[in-house]
Design an enzyme around this catalytic site. Sequence first.
Site, short mmCIF file in Angstrom:
data_model
loop_
_atom_site.label_atom_id
_atom_site.label_comp_id
_atom_site.label_asym_id
_atom_site.label_seq_id
_atom_site.Cartn_x
_atom_site.Cartn_y
_atom_site.Cartn_z
N ARG A 48 0.81 -1.22 0.00
CA ARG A 48 0.00 0.00 0.00
C ARG A 48 0.84 1.27 0.00
O ARG A 48 0.33 2.36 -0.21
CB ARG A 48 -0.98 0.00 1.19
CG ARG A 48 -1.94 1.18 1.18
CD ARG A 48 -3.04 1.05 2.21
NE ARG A 48 -2.57 0.60 3.51
CZ ARG A 48 -1.94 1.36 4.39
NH1 ARG A 48 -1.67 2.61 4.12
NH2 ARG A 48 -1.55 0.85 5.55
N TYR A 102 -14.74 10.73 -19.38
CA TYR A 102 -15.11 9.35 -19.08
C TYR A 102 -16.21 9.35 -18.00
O TYR A 102 -16.13 10.11 -17.02
CB TYR A 102 -13.87 8.61 -18.60
CG TYR A 102 -14.15 7.21 -18.13
CD1 TYR A 102 -14.46 6.20 -19.04
CD2 TYR A 102 -14.13 6.89 -16.78
CE1 TYR A 102 -14.73 4.92 -18.61
CE2 TYR A 102 -14.41 5.59 -16.35
CZ TYR A 102 -14.71 4.62 -17.27
OH TYR A 102 -14.98 3.37 -16.84
N ASP A 174 -6.44 12.78 -18.82
CA ASP A 174 -6.71 11.35 -18.93
C ASP A 174 -6.25 10.97 -20.33
O ASP A 174 -6.89 11.29 -21.32
CB ASP A 174 -8.22 11.11 -18.74
CG ASP A 174 -8.56 9.63 -18.77
OD1 ASP A 174 -7.82 8.87 -19.43
OD2 ASP A 174 -9.57 9.23 -18.16
N LYS A 199 -6.89 -0.45 -20.19
CA LYS A 199 -7.12 -0.33 -21.63
C LYS A 199 -5.84 -0.66 -22.43
O LYS A 199 -5.41 -1.79 -22.41
CB LYS A 199 -7.68 1.07 -21.94
CG LYS A 199 -8.80 1.50 -20.97
CD LYS A 199 -10.04 0.63 -21.06
CE LYS A 199 -11.00 0.82 -19.89
NZ LYS A 199 -11.42 2.19 -19.60
C1 LIG Z 1 -11.85 2.91 -18.49
C2 LIG Z 1 -11.49 4.33 -18.40
C3 LIG Z 1 -11.27 4.94 -17.15
C4 LIG Z 1 -11.45 4.21 -15.84
O1 LIG Z 1 -10.56 3.19 -15.70
P1 LIG Z 1 -10.84 1.87 -14.79
O2 LIG Z 1 -9.59 1.10 -14.99
O3 LIG Z 1 -12.07 1.23 -15.33
O4 LIG Z 1 -11.04 2.35 -13.39
C5 LIG Z 1 -10.89 6.27 -17.13
N1 LIG Z 1 -10.77 6.97 -18.27
C6 LIG Z 1 -10.99 6.43 -19.48
C7 LIG Z 1 -10.84 7.28 -20.69
C8 LIG Z 1 -11.36 5.09 -19.59
O5 LIG Z 1 -11.60 4.57 -20.79
#
Ligand SMILES: *Cc1c(COP(=O)(O)O)cnc(C)c1O
Length: 390
Positions: A48, A102, A174, A199
């Site tokens: 952690r 998102y 992001d 992703k």
């Molecule tokens: C999937 C996604 C997230 C969130 O990610 P998790 O791994 O599901 O928590 C944030 N931003 C974008 C653009 C995403 O596609």
Amino acid sequence: MNTKNLGVNTICTHIGEVKDEQFKGAVSPIFPSSSYAYEGVDVKRYPRYFNTPNQEALSKKIAMLEKTEAGLIFGSGMAAVSTTMLAFLHAGDHVVLQKTLYGGTYNFVVEEFDKFGIEYDFTEGFSETDFTSKIKENTKVIFVETPSNPLMVVTDLEMISKIAKNRNIVTMIDNTFASPINQNPADFGIDIMIHSATKYMGGHSDICAGAVAASEEHITKIWNIAKNLGGSLSDYTVWLLERSIKTMKLRVKAQSRNAKKLAKWLQKHDMVKKVYYPGLKNHPEYHLAKKQMKGYSGMLSFELKEGLSASKFMKSLQLIKESMSLAGVESTILSPAKTSHALLSAEERKRQGISDGLLRFSVGIEEKKDLIADLEQAFENISEKELEKK
Ligand SMILES: *Cc1c(COP(=O)(O)O)cnc(C)c1O
């Protein structure tokens, strides 16, 4: 070895390896210990604390891929998003967020920020004045996401960092949709890069993880709250993520190449009304995308002509899977109106340009000809159904 000028594939393969000194194996060993000997107050190792051997090593790979000094690995993309925002936003502070984000990020802001006394505003659009008009005395953070989901709008990163630098505001992006392969926002002055590693970094639709890359100073600030919030990733998954990133450039290049070809093919199809892909010359921000992206990503959206059923189309596909997530090596598709944007009113969806015929397509690494054949037979199938009805 001087690691300064290493190419991206070399970084993906080698940086942040945990050397197997004992057996000289080719890959990093996993150190799953949640308990380490005391070595002094400064070196308390604990999962952690984000500082197990595997966590520390993978953080170096993420940092180097995003051209920053440091990085942190999280248990999910949302753990990365929420921890990073809370590290820089306190009660009484204000954040300007890009209009389309998102869904999970949007929910985090509107469901949680009031509890913390954090003020926020979403922009009306993507232009400079859309952002500057929302900035207040107490604005501490600007948060963007580009290309955005699902209409692939591109935000000008250089413009965002200029607005922020003059005002001492921290910029966060992001960067999930582009991945570090197609976009390095640090090149344009963005401070903090956040990824859902679920992703493109993971890339095989089998792990959930998050990552943040930034300066040493910013990462320390994030770490200080991260250890309290506790969103770290298990070393088993850290190891899987390290393995996955080794092939990230090969995968993402193949996906982006396929997506560009399919975007062009779909654009010519007489049953398609519109294609949204920043790599198309008629995309409104094509030149901006060309300037700030190295590839246009494997994500695209397209709209079926009026009267054609998106759900019938998806059901007719045989190779391309209907799936909520994205960026895996396998091609997947979904209807935003029925999934990510289902809770909005029909009117609000229309305002945002999310029609019932819109499909979000995450292009995989399959052979282009097989993907085209699958799409073509689905188009034929729905056109026959339409003819039968008449
Ligand atoms: C999937 C996604 C997230 C969130 O990610 P998790 O791994 O599901 O928590 C944030 N931003 C974008 C653009 C995403 O596609």
